[in-house]
Design a protein around this motif. Structure first.
Motif, short mmCIF file in Angstrom:
data_model
loop_
_atom_site.label_atom_id
_atom_site.label_comp_id
_atom_site.label_asym_id
_atom_site.label_seq_id
_atom_site.Cartn_x
_atom_site.Cartn_y
_atom_site.Cartn_z
N ASP A 181 0.84 -1.20 0.00
CA ASP A 181 0.00 0.00 0.00
C ASP A 181 0.88 1.24 0.00
N VAL A 182 0.56 2.21 -0.83
CA VAL A 182 1.43 3.35 -1.02
C VAL A 182 1.57 4.19 0.25
N PRO A 209 5.02 -1.55 -6.24
CA PRO A 209 4.58 -1.65 -7.65
C PRO A 209 4.21 -0.30 -8.25
N GLN A 210 3.64 0.59 -7.42
CA GLN A 210 3.26 1.92 -7.89
C GLN A 210 3.97 2.96 -7.04
N LYS A 211 4.60 3.90 -7.73
CA LYS A 211 5.35 4.95 -7.02
C LYS A 211 4.81 6.31 -7.43
N ASP A 212 4.15 6.96 -6.49
CA ASP A 212 3.68 8.32 -6.78
C ASP A 212 4.76 9.32 -6.36
N TRP A 216 8.43 8.93 -4.04
CA TRP A 216 9.75 9.34 -4.52
C TRP A 216 10.36 10.39 -3.57
N SER A 242 11.51 8.67 -14.94
CA SER A 242 10.30 7.87 -14.74
C SER A 242 9.07 8.63 -15.24
N GLU A 243 7.92 7.99 -15.08
CA GLU A 243 6.67 8.64 -15.50
C GLU A 243 6.22 9.70 -14.50
N THR A 244 6.72 9.60 -13.28
CA THR A 244 6.32 10.56 -12.23
C THR A 244 7.13 11.84 -12.37
#
Length: 853
Positions: A181-182, A209-212, A216, A242-244
């Motif tokens: 969980d983020v 898995p997901q980095k907002d 970061w 990255s995409e962020t």
């Protein structure tokens, strides 16, 4: 914002309460039934009140929140579990813990939400132990935590610096499947990053898995907190690829790295990127940019940015003032402080904590008291940083009593304030008091930081407390504080001053990161401990390793050249100074004067002094001592009076040089006059070295009874230097009785110094008391005292040749001895009478060469 919410809540409450419940009766089978009629059903009312409660999240709307609670009671829906939890959350967020506690025990506690609110509230208030207590009570009650429980539990572990408990909570999180969980993951990463477990943080970050952007930033901030600038920069580059996309928090964080590492080139590139993204005027980013330019010594750019900022807040002004202070521009800091007050901004504790160091530079006690008066008058809150700044400034102004008063009046004491006390006591030579404060700090369960440890180590050095210094070194290694360069420098300095230069060398060699301070500390230690060749060698290595020299490096290397009497080394350094940025540095030039004088070139010393653009008391002291050591008392005194006419006040070093010059010239009465002048006219208290100088003054003239009177009149216990001076005078004038007295003190103070035994032995030998000579030699053998052989050196063709007594192995020893013979016979013609003798080379038959040790 809260005023707007308050109006909205008030209107909605009026809307609900304006509808009265009506009762109607229906005649059916003659059974009267009361039917409540309202525009709100129970469920709809609960939903409406729950939505109002969401807006009640601040102490300013606590009254309205209580009105909502009252409505639930009036309408009989207070037992609604969802609504009850919302009411509990409202009380927690409004800081009303008594109401929250009462509400908590009215709720059903089999689900996590009520527990979560209580844990959250305690964490927000900083009551981390209560937060953890409720977490464990929750587990004991049989209620299963959810993903909203753990961020605040982890925060409580971090607040208590209990990373081990945090790891146990992490195990529970992993078992329950919340690790990815983020929000939970970012809390764990923050815990690890702030508690020196950066590898654990990175491992978890890589698994997410997901980095907002928040995740970061947390990881990036972890590297910054651990001073790992390389990985911080690498993390920033990864994020950019990255995409962020980074936000203002990201840029503020990476700009702080540029500031701490003086990466002005990369910082300027980031500034350009910020302009392109339109973020350069966002307050946190602009303030960090300002700090970056200030710390990189680009004050022009900092001031330009400050002037172009459309919106400046208190943080901005504080940053600019701190920038001026950090760069030594105290006048500009004072001007900006006054400009800030004129602009209508009220300075806070950070302003004064930033500004006060500018006052300590001038050590103006009057100004210190004026600033403290302003702080009290305007009710500026005395936080720990302001208290430590006030303590620091009073110590620097030599007002120890006032510093102690502020410390004793402080209700909030932490490691920062205690560190200020430790460093202040050390600055004022009160090493025992510094150690007492440090012990008290440990007794109060405070955890010393790296600055505290670097501050207390000089106290161990001052007291030559090697055992305590080793214990502190062990503590530093255990808690990994040795990574800080300034701590490493303090350790090497402590070992060197405790007489263990070997341990200082060993620790210095093992240091991974060596800054200029570390190198300077080691060079100075070698120079001051009779290892001038090693000091020169370290100076060369420092340059070869790419570490930039500063004025301390230059001064230390020149001091080593002076101790080695190696004029060619001194001239090389002088040439380097002329080519570099040190040609006008006051302290480096003063060291240059001292080097030329000690190497026998008084003319060059004078030329350096005359060419100096500015002269401070150190410069004047150097040239006065140079003339005094060369026996030119008249020039020495003329310079002293010229110094006073020039507006430079003499200090204790000035008078030490003058009294010493009077002793060399045999002018006893003149020396006594200046000793009394120092105390009575200039208010300078005599130190141990002044009394030793006075003993030497009387001793050289053969007035040993007056030398003894000086020792007896000292306000503190004489050290080995004072008694050693008296013993040397007794050797010259053959006073056996006083020599015995002096030696008894010396054997207690410094029992392993062979020189004192030899001096006493020579006194008895001169008096023909051979039994006493044998007795002293037996005493040396019993105590394991080894006679240190005397050595001399001479410079031939820019090469310094050194040889020890009885050493005949030098390939050019015959030529060197003939040069020495010629030199010393010339000195003897001028009335120089040495006291020690060098064993002869076989090629110099029948010639006894006197050489001073």
């Amino acid at each position: 914002m809260y005023q707007k919410n308050l109006c909205s809540i008030h209107k909605r409450l009026l809307h609900i309460t304006s509808f009265k419940s009506k009762s109607i009766y229906i005649n059916c089978t003659n059974i009267p039934k009361q039917v409540g009629f309202s525009p709100y059903t129970e469920e709809a009312l609960a939903v409406q009140l729950a939505s109002i409660l969401q807006a009640c999240a601040d102490p300013s709307v606590l009254l309205q929140g209580r009105q909502v609670h009252a409505q639930t009671i009036v309408n009989g829906i207070c037992k609604n579990s969802v609504l009850g939890t919302k009411i509990l959350g409202m009380y927690v967020l409004c800081g009303s813990f008594m109401d929250a506690k009462n509400m908590f025990y009215l709720l059903e506690l089999w689900y996590a939400a009520p527990w979560n609110f209580m844990i959250r509230g305690f964490s927000m208030m900083g009551w981390f132990d209560f937060a953890l207590l409720f977490y464990f009570k929750m587990l004991g009650y049989g209620t299963s935590p959810d993903k909203y429980t753990f961020p605040y539990v982890i925060k409580a572990c971090g607040g208590l610096n209990n990373v081990n408990l945090g790891k146990l909570v992490h195990d529970t999180i992993r078992v329950m499947g919340f690790e990815m969980d983020v929000f939970v993951g970012s809390s764990l990463i923050k815990l690890y990053g702030e508690n020196n477990c950066i590898d654990n943080a990175r491992c978890l970050f890589d698994k997410m898995p997901q980095k907002d952007c928040v995740l970061w930033n947390v990881m990036l901030n972890g590297y910054v907190k651990n001073r790992d600038s390389d990985n911080a920069m690498g993390m920033f580059r990864e994020m950019m690829n990255s995409e962020t996309k980074p936000n203002s928090v990201t840029f503020a964080c990476i700009l702080s790295v540029c500031a701490s590492e003086a990466m002005i080139s990369f910082g300027t590139q980031l500034h350009g990127l910020l302009v392109r993204c339109g973020l350069e005027m966002v307050s946190p980013v602009a303030n960090t940019l300002l700090a970056m330019y200030s710390k990189c010594q680009c004050l022009f750019d900092a001031r330009k940015l400050f002037s172009t900022m459309s919106r400046t807040d208190l943080v901005t002004w504080n940053g600019m003032i701190a920038g001026y202070v950090q760069n030594g521009l105290m006048g500009e800091a004072l001007y900006l402080f006054r400009e800030m007050i004129s602009a209508g901004l009220k300075p806070d504790s950070i302003t004064f904590a930033s500004f006060l160091p500018s006052v300590s530079e001038s050590a103006s006690l009057k100004q210190c008291k004026e600033i403290q008066g302003y702080i009290i008058k305007h009710g500026v809150p005395l936080d720990v940083f302001l208290k430590s700044a006030l303590i620091d400034i009073y110590f620097k102004c030599r007002n120890v009593a006032m510093a102690l008063k502020i410390f004793n009046q402080s209700t909030a004491l932490d490691v920062v304030v205690c560190t200020a006390m430790v460093s202040g006591f050390v600055l004022n030579g009160m090493d025992r008091d510094a150690l007492e404060i440090f012990r008290w700090l440990l007794q109060e369960k405070m955890r010393p930081n790296s600055v505290t440890l670097a501050s207390v180590l000089p106290a161990c050095a001052g007291l030559a407390a090697l055992k305590l210094g080793k214990e502190l070194h062990g503590y530093i290694l255990k808690h990994r504080h040795d990574r800080r360069c300034y701590v490493g420098s303090a350790i090497t300095d402590m070992y060197a001053k405790c007489g263990r230069l070997d341990l200082a060398f060993e620790f210095f060699r093992r240091m991974n990161d060596k800054d200029a301070v570390s190198w300077n500390s080691m060079i100075t230690s070698c120079s001051q401990n009779g290892k001038p060749e090693e000091a020169i060698d370290l100076f060369r290595q420092m340059g070869m390793r790419g570490t930039k020299y500063d004025c301390v490096s230059i001064s230390a290397a020149l001091s080593a050249s002076a101790n080695l009497s190696a004029l060619h080394y001194g001239k090389e350094i002088h040439g380097f100074m002329m080519r570099g940025a040190f040609s006008s540095d006051l302290f480096a030039e003063s060291a240059l004067i001292d080097m030329y004088a000690k190497c026998g070139n008084l003319d060059c010393a004078c030329r350096v002094f005359e060419m100096m653009r500015e002269k401070n008391e150190v410069s004047w002291n150097s040239i006065i001592a140079a003339y005094g050591n060369h026996g030119h008392l008249k020039n020495c005194l003329d310079l002293f009076h010229e110094m006073i006419e020039d507006g430079v006040q003499p200090d204790h070093v000035t008078f030490l040089a003058i009294i010493s010059a009077c002793g060399h010239a045999g002018q006893v009465d003149e020396g006594v006059h200046y000793f009394h002048c120092m105390i009575h006219e200039y208010g300078i208290m005599a130190r141990m070295e002044h009394y030793a100088c006075m003993v030497d003054l009387f001793g050289r003239a053969g007035r040993l009874s007056e030398a003894m009177e000086i020792i007896e009149s000292m306000p503190f216990t004489p050290d080995a230097g004072v008694w050693g001076t008296l013993l040397g005078a007794c050797r010259v004038h053959g006073n056996v009785e006083l020599a015995e007295l002096a030696s008894r003190h010396l054997f207690d103070l410094d029992p392993q110094n062979s020189g004192y035994y030899i001096l006493l032995s020579n006194v008895h030998a001169d008096a023909g008391q051979w039994e006493s000579v044998l007795k002293i030699r037996r005493l040396m053998k019993e105590r394991g005292v080894q006679k240190v052989p005397g050595y001399s050196w001479i410079e031939v063709d820019n090469t310094t040749h050194m040889f020890v007594a009885a050493d005949r192995s030098h390939p050019e020893s015959a030529q060197i001895y003939f040069l020495l013979k010629h030199l010393l016979l010339e000195l003897r013609k001028e009335g120089y009478v040495p006291q020690l003798y060098l064993p002869m080379h076989p090629q110099i038959a029948g010639v006894q060469l006197p050489v001073e040790g």
